[in-house]
Design a protein around this motif. Structure first.
Motif, short mmCIF file in Angstrom:
data_model
loop_
_atom_site.label_atom_id
_atom_site.label_comp_id
_atom_site.label_asym_id
_atom_site.label_seq_id
_atom_site.Cartn_x
_atom_site.Cartn_y
_atom_site.Cartn_z
N PRO A 9 0.83 -1.21 0.00
CA PRO A 9 0.00 0.00 0.00
C PRO A 9 0.87 1.26 0.00
O PRO A 9 2.01 1.24 0.46
CB PRO A 9 -0.80 -0.11 1.31
CG PRO A 9 0.03 -0.99 2.18
CD PRO A 9 0.79 -1.93 1.26
N ILE A 10 0.31 2.33 -0.52
CA ILE A 10 1.02 3.61 -0.55
C ILE A 10 1.03 4.19 0.85
O ILE A 10 0.01 4.24 1.52
CB ILE A 10 0.33 4.59 -1.52
CG1 ILE A 10 0.39 4.03 -2.94
CG2 ILE A 10 0.98 5.97 -1.46
CD1 ILE A 10 -0.46 4.78 -3.92
N GLY A 11 2.20 4.67 1.27
CA GLY A 11 2.30 5.23 2.61
C GLY A 11 3.07 6.53 2.70
O GLY A 11 2.94 7.25 3.67
N SER A 12 3.85 6.86 1.67
CA SER A 12 4.69 8.05 1.80
C SER A 12 3.91 9.33 1.52
O SER A 12 3.04 9.37 0.65
CB SER A 12 5.89 7.97 0.86
OG SER A 12 5.57 8.44 -0.42
N ALA A 13 4.26 10.36 2.24
CA ALA A 13 3.61 11.66 2.07
C ALA A 13 3.85 12.20 0.67
O ALA A 13 2.94 12.79 0.06
CB ALA A 13 4.12 12.64 3.12
N ALA A 14 5.04 12.01 0.11
CA ALA A 14 5.35 12.53 -1.22
C ALA A 14 4.47 11.88 -2.29
O ALA A 14 3.96 12.56 -3.19
CB ALA A 14 6.83 12.31 -1.54
N THR A 15 4.27 10.59 -2.19
CA THR A 15 3.44 9.89 -3.17
C THR A 15 1.98 10.28 -3.00
O THR A 15 1.27 10.54 -3.98
CB THR A 15 3.61 8.37 -3.03
OG1 THR A 15 5.00 8.06 -3.18
CG2 THR A 15 2.81 7.63 -4.06
#
Length: 193
Positions: A107-113
């Motif tokens: 799953p997507i977790g980074s703030a940038a993404t």
């Protein structure tokens, strides 16, 4: 033995090494110990910079997201923004097709993404897309782009390129028609009130 005055590893170096490993050897090559060995350090040294394999994968996603960029989000109309995003997305994923299976498994977790997605969502909201459909529109474009990027490694590039252009044009036209239907229905409801 004294520690070196300059850091042997950084988060950026870890991620670029991980990307190179996956590009060269495939998704199964990605492990903390393999990245550490490539960097010439012991595995536990990486834990000073990242928490584990999931963060490695998220770091790869951030690298690719940065390569895709977000300049398309400034373009109007939304169809131009979507087309430019799709082209940039496909170019980056076609250059790193072996990373794709890793990204789809986490799953997507980074703030940038997440910020990059929010910018794409904002373009669609501004165009009038219903909130419930905004994520689905982005996913529809992503599904097409990822499949096309993977197709580039197995097909004649010229034919794959033509197929991508035909498919993207058709997809965006279909989305345009759907949005027109939503907007017309919204105007009809507003005029009845």
């Amino acid at each position: 033995m004294a520690r070196p005055s300059t850091r042997l590893i950084t988060r950026e170096r870890i991620m670029s090494t991980a990307l190179r490993l996956v590009d060269e050897h495939g998704p199964d090559a990605l492990s903390m110990s393999r990245v550490a060995a490539e960097l010439g350090v012991k595995g536990p040294s990486l834990y000073n910079h990242i928490s584990g394999k999931s963060e490695l994968v998220e770091g790869l996603r951030e690298l690719l997201t940065a390569q895709i960029g977000t300049g398309h989000a400034e373009l109007r109309p939304w169809t131009l923004a979507a087309a430019r995003w799709a082209h940039a997305y496909r170019t980056v994923f076609a250059a790193h097709p072996r990373v794709v299976p890793l990204l789809t498994a986490e799953p997507i977790g980074s703030a940038a993404t997440l910020e990059a997605y929010e910018r794409a969502y904002a373009v669609l909201r501004q165009a009038g897309w219903p909130e419930a459909e905004v994520p689905a529109v982005v996913r529809a474009i992503e599904y097409f782009v990822v499949g096309s990027a993977l197709d580039l490694i197995t097909r004649d590039p010229e034919q794959a390129e033509l197929g991508f252009e035909i498919g993207l044009t058709s997809l965006i036209r279909g989305l345009e028609e759907r949005l027109s239907t939503h907007l017309a229905a919204g105007r009809a409801v507003a005029s009845e009130q």
